[in-house]
Write a protein that holds these residues in place. Structure first.
Motif, short mmCIF file in Angstrom:
data_model
loop_
_atom_site.label_atom_id
_atom_site.label_comp_id
_atom_site.label_asym_id
_atom_site.label_seq_id
_atom_site.Cartn_x
_atom_site.Cartn_y
_atom_site.Cartn_z
N GLU A 76 -13.19 -76.42 -8.81
CA GLU A 76 -12.95 -75.35 -7.86
C GLU A 76 -12.42 -74.13 -8.60
O GLU A 76 -11.60 -74.25 -9.51
CB GLU A 76 -11.92 -75.79 -6.82
N PRO A 77 -12.85 -72.95 -8.24
CA PRO A 77 -12.34 -71.74 -8.90
C PRO A 77 -10.85 -71.56 -8.66
O PRO A 77 -10.35 -71.86 -7.57
CB PRO A 77 -13.15 -70.61 -8.25
N GLU A 78 -10.10 -71.13 -9.68
CA GLU A 78 -8.66 -70.94 -9.56
C GLU A 78 -8.37 -69.77 -8.63
O GLU A 78 -9.06 -68.75 -8.65
CB GLU A 78 -8.04 -70.66 -10.93
N LYS A 79 -7.35 -69.96 -7.81
CA LYS A 79 -6.98 -68.90 -6.89
C LYS A 79 -6.46 -67.70 -7.67
O LYS A 79 -5.78 -67.86 -8.68
CB LYS A 79 -5.90 -69.40 -5.91
N PRO A 80 -6.75 -66.50 -7.21
CA PRO A 80 -6.32 -65.30 -7.96
C PRO A 80 -4.80 -65.13 -7.90
O PRO A 80 -4.12 -65.64 -7.01
CB PRO A 80 -7.03 -64.16 -7.22
N TRP A 81 -4.26 -64.40 -8.90
CA TRP A 81 -2.83 -64.11 -8.98
C TRP A 81 -2.60 -62.65 -8.62
O TRP A 81 -3.37 -61.78 -9.00
CB TRP A 81 -2.30 -64.38 -10.39
N THR A 82 -1.50 -62.40 -7.91
CA THR A 82 -1.08 -61.04 -7.58
C THR A 82 0.15 -60.70 -8.41
O THR A 82 1.14 -61.42 -8.37
CB THR A 82 -0.74 -60.91 -6.08
N GLU A 83 0.10 -59.61 -9.16
CA GLU A 83 1.19 -59.22 -10.04
C GLU A 83 1.98 -58.07 -9.43
O GLU A 83 1.40 -57.09 -8.96
CB GLU A 83 0.64 -58.80 -11.40
N VAL A 84 3.32 -58.19 -9.44
CA VAL A 84 4.20 -57.16 -8.91
C VAL A 84 5.21 -56.79 -9.98
O VAL A 84 5.86 -57.67 -10.55
CB VAL A 84 4.93 -57.63 -7.63
N GLN A 85 5.37 -55.49 -10.26
CA GLN A 85 6.33 -55.04 -11.26
C GLN A 85 7.66 -54.72 -10.60
O GLN A 85 7.70 -54.10 -9.53
CB GLN A 85 5.81 -53.81 -12.01
N VAL A 86 8.75 -55.16 -11.25
CA VAL A 86 10.09 -54.93 -10.72
C VAL A 86 10.46 -53.46 -10.92
O VAL A 86 10.39 -52.94 -12.04
CB VAL A 86 11.12 -55.84 -11.39
N LYS A 87 10.89 -52.81 -9.85
CA LYS A 87 11.29 -51.41 -9.92
C LYS A 87 12.82 -51.31 -9.88
O LYS A 87 13.51 -52.27 -9.51
CB LYS A 87 10.70 -50.63 -8.73
N SER A 88 13.33 -50.18 -10.26
CA SER A 88 14.78 -49.95 -10.22
C SER A 88 15.28 -50.09 -8.79
O SER A 88 14.72 -49.52 -7.85
CB SER A 88 15.10 -48.55 -10.76
N GLY A 89 16.34 -50.86 -8.59
CA GLY A 89 16.90 -51.07 -7.26
C GLY A 89 16.20 -52.13 -6.45
O GLY A 89 16.56 -52.37 -5.29
N ASP A 90 15.19 -52.79 -7.03
CA ASP A 90 14.44 -53.82 -6.29
C ASP A 90 15.29 -55.04 -6.00
O ASP A 90 16.15 -55.44 -6.79
CB ASP A 90 13.22 -54.26 -7.09
N SER A 91 15.03 -55.65 -4.86
CA SER A 91 15.58 -56.95 -4.52
C SER A 91 14.41 -57.93 -4.43
O SER A 91 13.25 -57.53 -4.33
CB SER A 91 16.32 -56.91 -3.19
N LEU A 92 14.73 -59.23 -4.45
CA LEU A 92 13.67 -60.22 -4.34
C LEU A 92 12.93 -60.11 -3.01
O LEU A 92 11.71 -60.28 -2.95
CB LEU A 92 14.26 -61.62 -4.49
N SER A 93 13.67 -59.81 -1.96
CA SER A 93 13.02 -59.69 -0.65
C SER A 93 12.04 -58.53 -0.63
O SER A 93 10.94 -58.62 -0.05
CB SER A 93 14.07 -59.53 0.44
N ALA A 94 12.40 -57.42 -1.30
CA ALA A 94 11.49 -56.27 -1.35
C ALA A 94 10.24 -56.61 -2.16
O ALA A 94 9.13 -56.20 -1.81
CB ALA A 94 12.21 -55.08 -1.96
N ILE A 95 10.42 -57.35 -3.24
CA ILE A 95 9.28 -57.73 -4.08
C ILE A 95 8.36 -58.67 -3.31
O ILE A 95 7.13 -58.52 -3.33
CB ILE A 95 9.78 -58.38 -5.37
N PHE A 96 8.92 -59.64 -2.61
CA PHE A 96 8.10 -60.56 -1.81
C PHE A 96 7.36 -59.82 -0.71
O PHE A 96 6.21 -60.13 -0.40
CB PHE A 96 8.98 -61.67 -1.22
N SER A 97 8.02 -58.83 -0.14
CA SER A 97 7.37 -58.04 0.91
C SER A 97 6.17 -57.29 0.35
O SER A 97 5.11 -57.22 1.00
CB SER A 97 8.38 -57.07 1.52
#
Length: 447
Positions: A76-97
């Motif tokens: 089965e083809p591997e599911k794609p990955w989504t990459e998010v870069q951490v910005k200044s002032g970021d929280s985990l909840s903001a990154i997940f959003s």
């Protein structure tokens, strides 16, 4: 005349005409024999053809189909990955959003995955990668802690599991040498040595040299140390393997040694530990603004008062180290001393550190030699940022610059361990001697 005909013409005619009955019978026999020989005798490629065809008469259709499936699996083809870069002032909840993931997904990850607390240390510029299925559910997440270490969080039956991935860097040896013109720090920087190696070099020789009091112009050092690379990119420095310091006609050598128990320390050529009971100075690369003086004129009160320690002038915030192993006997603030720390080392010795900007330890804590206990400041009766350092032996103040040379000798390797030690450091000794000889030859030649 009519009956005489050349033999070849007769044969030709017989082929074109009719053969006698006896001749026909003979010809027929010959043709049959020739046909049978052609059928029975193999051609030149027949054997190869037979051996090339496998005889697998017992192989059932089901088994044959199974073999085909095994040799060509359908993945089965591997599911794609989504990459998010951490910005200044970021929280985990903001990154997940930003990755279109719900707060519930973040909560499940943090509460079920081992080592998920490492995500609280994310920094701007780092990247998090998410693998999300067709229904929008998080199935996996990747976090690169640094260039060598990564954490992979994967969804399991009861939550998320954690896998730690560690890259193994390539280790290369580097040699650096420099002559002191003003300070060890400046000379090492000019030679391209990074700060961590400079500090470790001072730490190794800190028991035999006071880099404030002993260092002189034209001293020089040679250091052999590791540099770490990954995919051709330099990551940083590793361990010092061997070093030599030349001070006013004296030579000090130090070699990294791993004993049978896996413990690592540095020893002189004779097997004497470089780690003495006390450091020659409790901070790095400063100058002495006031020495031990029983009749000093106090700079604030302008009266003659004994100066029972040494003042090390240093920028505010310079780390101050415990001079030796011990327990913090007092830590607090007073009008005269400012922020202070006193350390008791066994029954006989006490060291005192005054005018700190901040303290890093509390009363009752155990500390190790060269552990940071505070930072240089100018609290209390101080005219500028400096450390006031005192050394007491059985309650009597002694000169910190000289007392350490009169303390008991450091530990040595046992006679049984010396052959192993000599064997382990022999290559490094040869390298140091070669570089020292080359340096002296170059300097003499240049002169």
């Amino acid at each position: 005349m009519q009956n005489w005909i050349p033999k070849r013409h007769a044969v030709r005619k017989n082929i074109n005409g009719k053969f006698p009955r006896r001749h026909l019978a003979l010809a027929a026999s010959t043709l049959i024999a020739l046909g049978l020989s052609l059928l029975l005798l193999p051609g030149e490629n027949a054997e190869a053809k037979r051996t090339a065809i496998p005889l697998n008469l017992e192989l059932s259709p089901t088994r044959a189909a199974s073999n085909i499936a095994e040799s060509a699996p359908i993945e089965e083809p591997e599911k794609p990955w989504t990459e998010v870069q951490v910005k200044s002032g970021d929280s985990l909840s903001a990154i997940f959003s930003r990755a279109n993931l719900t707060p519930q997904a973040l909560h499940e990850l943090l509460t079920t995955a081992p080592k998920a607390k490492a995500l609280n240390k994310i920094r701007p510029g780092q990247k998090l990668s998410f693998q999300i299925d067709e229904s929008g559910e998080l199935t996996a997440m990747s976090y690169q802690v640094d260039k060598l270490n990564s954490l992979i969080f994967e969804r399991g039956v009861t939550g998320f599991g954690t896998t730690e991935l560690t890259e193994t860097p390539e280790i290369r040896q580097r040699v650096a040498s420099a002559t002191i013109t003003s300070s060890l720090y400046k000379a090492a920087q000019d030679a391209g040595v990074n700060q961590s190696i400079i500090m470790e070099l001072a730490n190794i020789f800190g028991g035999v040299l006071d880099f404030v009091y002993d260092v002189r112009k034209d001293d020089y050092f040679i250091v052999i140390y590791e540099e770490l690379y990954l995919n051709g990119e330099r990551l940083g420095s590793g361990q010092i393997l061997g070093a030599q310091y030349f001070n006013q006609g004296r030579s000090f050598e130090a070699y990294r040694y791993i004993n049978a128990q896996g413990e690592v320390d540095y020893f002189s050529e004779s097997g004497e530990s470089m780690r003495k009971a006390f450091l020659r100075a409790p901070l790095d690369f400063t100058r002495i603004s006031s020495g031990f003086n029983p009749k000093r004129l106090h700079p604030v009160f302008k009266t003659v008062r004994p100066h029972r320690g040494i003042d090390y002038a240093a920028p505010r915030g310079t780390p101050v180290y415990a001079a030796g192993d011990g327990r913090v006997s007092a830590a607090g603030y007073s009008k005269a001393n400012g922020n202070y720390v006193f350390i008791k080392h066994g029954e006989a010795y006490v060291t005192k550190y005054l005018h700190l900007h901040k303290r890093a330890v509390s009363k009752g804590e155990r500390v190790r030699q060269r552990e940071t206990i505070g930072w240089v400041g100018s609290t209390g009766y101080a005219t500028g940022p400096h450390l006031h350092y005192e050394f007491l032996v059985n309650g009597v103040h002694r000169n910190p610059a000289t007392i350490v040379t009169k303390l008991p000798a450091p530990t040595k390797l046992s006679s049984g361990e010396m052959p192993t030690f000599k064997d382990q450091i022999s290559g490094m000794q040869l390298q140091l001697k070669t570089y020292a000889a080359q340096r002296n030859y170059t300097n003499t030649d240049a002169g």
